[in-house]
Each structure stands twice: as C-alpha cells, then as structure tokens.
Design an enzyme around this catalytic site. Structure first.
Site, PDB file in Angstrom:
ATOM      1  N   ASP A 228      11.145  -2.862  -1.683  1.00  0.00           N
ATOM      2  CA  ASP A 228      10.163  -2.307  -2.611  1.00  0.00           C
ATOM      3  C   ASP A 228      10.855  -2.088  -3.950  1.00  0.00           C
ATOM      4  O   ASP A 228      12.050  -2.384  -4.100  1.00  0.00           O
ATOM      5  CB  ASP A 228       9.573  -0.997  -2.064  1.00  0.00           C
ATOM      6  CG  ASP A 228       8.125  -0.774  -2.521  1.00  0.00           C
ATOM      7  OD1 ASP A 228       7.853  -0.980  -3.724  1.00  0.00           O
ATOM      8  OD2 ASP A 228       7.283  -0.392  -1.701  1.00  0.00           O
ATOM      9  N   GLY A 254      13.590  -4.405  -5.541  1.00  0.00           N
ATOM     10  CA  GLY A 254      13.232  -5.590  -6.309  1.00  0.00           C
ATOM     11  C   GLY A 254      11.744  -5.719  -6.433  1.00  0.00           C
ATOM     12  O   GLY A 254      10.975  -4.854  -5.979  1.00  0.00           O
ATOM     13  N   PHE A 256       8.318  -8.167  -5.777  1.00  0.00           N
ATOM     14  CA  PHE A 256       7.843  -9.327  -5.014  1.00  0.00           C
ATOM     15  C   PHE A 256       7.277 -10.429  -5.906  1.00  0.00           C
ATOM     16  O   PHE A 256       6.906 -11.487  -5.432  1.00  0.00           O
ATOM     17  CB  PHE A 256       6.827  -8.927  -3.944  1.00  0.00           C
ATOM     18  CG  PHE A 256       5.718  -8.001  -4.396  1.00  0.00           C
ATOM     19  CD1 PHE A 256       4.950  -8.262  -5.522  1.00  0.00           C
ATOM     20  CD2 PHE A 256       5.431  -6.860  -3.655  1.00  0.00           C
ATOM     21  CE1 PHE A 256       3.925  -7.421  -5.908  1.00  0.00           C
ATOM     22  CE2 PHE A 256       4.407  -5.997  -4.027  1.00  0.00           C
ATOM     23  CZ  PHE A 256       3.646  -6.287  -5.163  1.00  0.00           C
ATOM     24  N   HIS A 274      -4.458  -7.229  -1.225  1.00  0.00           N
ATOM     25  CA  HIS A 274      -5.769  -6.792  -1.728  1.00  0.00           C
ATOM     26  C   HIS A 274      -5.675  -6.067  -3.070  1.00  0.00           C
ATOM     27  O   HIS A 274      -6.695  -5.829  -3.715  1.00  0.00           O
ATOM     28  CB  HIS A 274      -6.503  -5.938  -0.688  1.00  0.00           C
ATOM     29  CG  HIS A 274      -6.019  -4.524  -0.569  1.00  0.00           C
ATOM     30  ND1 HIS A 274      -6.782  -3.541   0.017  1.00  0.00           N
ATOM     31  CD2 HIS A 274      -4.852  -3.912  -0.941  1.00  0.00           C
ATOM     32  CE1 HIS A 274      -6.126  -2.388  -0.009  1.00  0.00           C
ATOM     33  NE2 HIS A 274      -4.951  -2.599  -0.575  1.00  0.00           N
TER      34      HIS A 274
END
Length: 366
Positions: A228, A254, A256, A274
C-alpha cells in the site's frame, strides 16, 4: 472481550431470506398510499444519523457490561439524560438497542457491532457515513448526476484521494472504516474461496491488513506481502506481526499505478477496482499483470452488480462511487470480463459469498 462472530448461514438460505424480505417490502410499498411510502423513505437517513450519534457517544461500549438505567447511562457517556432518552427511543424502535421492562437499556445483536472491541465492528463505518464531510458531498448527488462525475473537484478543489492525503484525520477515519468493512466480509470470503491453494499472496492496496492477516493465520504455510502507500504501511510492522506471522508477512510501500511486488502465486485487490473508472482501472490491472508469472492468479474482491430490479448493496455503493470518486463504479460480471480482457487477463470464474462481496478470479492471458 466480545464473543466471536457467528458463522454465516448457508448461502442458499441467505438468498431465500433476502428475497422474502424484499418481497414483503415491495408488497408493503404497493399496499400503502404512494405518498405514505415516499414519506417513509424520507426518514431512512435519520436512522443512519441516530446510529452514528450512538457510535460517536460510545453507547454500545457503555452497555457492554450489562443493562443500565437511563440516568446511569447518560452519566456514563456524558450527555443530557432527556436528550439521550429521545435518541434511544428511536434506536430501540428500530431494534438497534433494547429496553427492559424496568426501563434499563441493553445491547441487541445489532448494537454489538457498534462496540469498539466487537469481532465484527462497524462503529468506524458509521462514523464515516454519518460525518459532516460525507453528508456534505452526498448533498451534491444531483450535481454529480447532471455532470456524470463526482463534484469533489468543484467543491474542494481536488478529488477525494488528494484531499485525504492533505487531511490525515480524514484518511484515518476512512482507513478505519474500510478495515471495519473487511472484518464483516472476512468469514464469508474464507468460507467461499480456498485461499490455501496458494503458497504466496500479495494484498494490493490492503490498508491495515485485516484480510491478509486472517488468510495467513488460517494457512500457516502461506507467505504474504501487504502492499500500500508508504504512509499506510509505515507503522504496520510493529502492530501486525502477531505470533506465527514473523518471517511470513512482509510490508512494501508503493503505488499500484507504478509497480507491484513480483513473483507471488496470487494478487489480491479488495475494494480497489470499484474506486476507479475504466481507464484508471485498466492502468492498475496492467501494472499488476506485469508483476505476475503466467500461472499466478488475480483475485478481485468487489461487488458484482446484479441485473435484476431487486434491492442490492451494489446499487447503493455505485452511487457512493459516483459521489466520492473520480469515475469509480460497480460493475456487472460482463463489464468485469471486458475490463479484464482489455487489461491482459481472462476471467476464470465469479465466486459468490454470503456477504455482498464476490471473488472475481482471473489469470493472465497467454
């Protein structure tokens, strides 16, 4: 110590009960005059705010030791006794709390979830949904529908994620609320899907790590990485390395959008996709794809939007995405399949759970 969460009933039974409940509600709406049904809908938000007030005041914690008389409870939580009676009158009528014949208030199966020590704790979720900031942005729903996008940039000058970065208190409430939602879904997910088939797993955007820790504790031979933002994982090594997890649970900071840890057997994205529109979701999925071996599996945990006209949580959360994210949305199974195909994956299957969440399993396209 709160008691452990009860096992969820079988999925077919839950579906049957939900359909029966929805049918009764639909019958009620058809039988009463339309304006009465509409008036009833207007009061739903009041109950949410009342429950949020109870969570903020710590009423459930104050009742954890047993029933308390109204004046005693008022002193315990530091509020006006008459106002507390008025608040509890509504909450008792809705079954959130109960009142004994002698007048004492007590917990119910519903209000146990408002305790800070509950196994399945939703107090933090109510603090988020009942917050002034959340109410403020839902008041712009009509504007979001007109424009087809969130009004955060117009109202705050930035999107929610940038706002949370600049307001750590908002990020903290949001993170705690998402962790509380994870505790709700944990048991149904574990019952429906065999995570033990994998030797290693990366939880991408895993927040405080509640789901990953639960998976690792159930499967002692598995290794896991919590991935995360650096601010999220910075203090986690000192709080999550419970007995049995040392050497099996690692942490990496980091984005994504840039990269993910390489070489794991499975990559988990819970309530991540989502939050984003298709273009950004594809960027995330393509980044994950570059870190995966050919035999690895992608596990997206999200709602799958049903195509029936009955009530479903995805229909509510879809509007939450419209109001509060830059393009986020709930997707149907077909939409997930198309999104995955464009991102270099093949949809393998969708596994239903006893919770609203589904496990959308995919493998890299060969």
């Amino acid at each position: 110590m709160a008691s452990a969460a009860p096992k969820a009933p079988p999925l077919p039974l839950l579906r049957a009960l939900a359909r029966f409940r929805d049918a009764l509600a639909a019958l009620h709406r058809r039988l009463v005059p339309g304006h009465i049904a509409l008036l009833e809908l207007s009061t739903v938000g009041y109950l949410t705010q009342a429950t949020c007030a109870a969570a903020e005041l710590g009423i459930a914690d104050a009742l954890a030791g047993g029933p308390r008389q109204p004046d005693d409870l008022a002193r315990a939580v530091g509020v006006d006794a008459d106002a507390l009676r008025r608040l509890m009158r509504l909450l008792v009528s809705a079954g959130v709390f109960a009142q004994k014949r002698d007048g004492a208030y007590q917990l119910t199966g519903i209000s146990h979830g408002l305790r800070t020590d509950a196994e399945v704790q939703l107090r933090d979720l109510f603090l988020l949904l009942g917050s002034e900031l959340h109410r403020k942005h839902w008041s712009h729903l009509a504007g979001a529908v007109r424009a087809g996008r969130s009004q955060w940039p117009e109202v705050e000058g930035m999107d929610f994620w940038a706002y949370a970065e600049q307001h750590p208190e908002v990020a903290a409430v949001f993170d705690r609320a998402m962790t509380s939602v994870s505790t709700l879904a944990g048991e149904p997910l574990q019952a429906a899907y065999d995570f033990g088939q994998f030797g290693s797993i990366v939880d991408i955007g895993g927040g405080r790590g509640s789901l990953l820790v639960d998976i690792l504790q159930r499967h002692p031979s598995m290794r896991g990485t919590l991935y995360d933002l650096p601010r999220v994982v910075a203090d986690l090594p000192g709080t999550l390395l419970a007995p049995g997890l040392t050497g099996r649970l690692t942490f990496e900071g980091g984005s994504f959008f840039d990269s993910v840890p390489k070489g794991a057997d499975a990559y988990l994205l819970k309530h991540i996709i989502h939050d984003w529109g298709d273009e950004d979701a594809e960027r995330i999925l393509r980044t994950v794809r570059t870190g995966m071996e050919t035999e690895a599996r992608l596990l997206i945990i999200d709602f799958v939007m049903p195509e029936h006209q009955r009530p479903h949580p995805a229909k509510v959360i879809d509007l939450e995405m419209l109001v509060n994210t830059a393009g986020g949305r709930e997707r149907t199974q077909t939409e997930f399949g198309n999104l995955l195909s464009r991102s270099g994956f093949v949809l393998t299957r969708v596994v239903q759970t006893a919770a609203p969440d589904c496990v959308i399993e995919a493998h890299p396209a060969w």
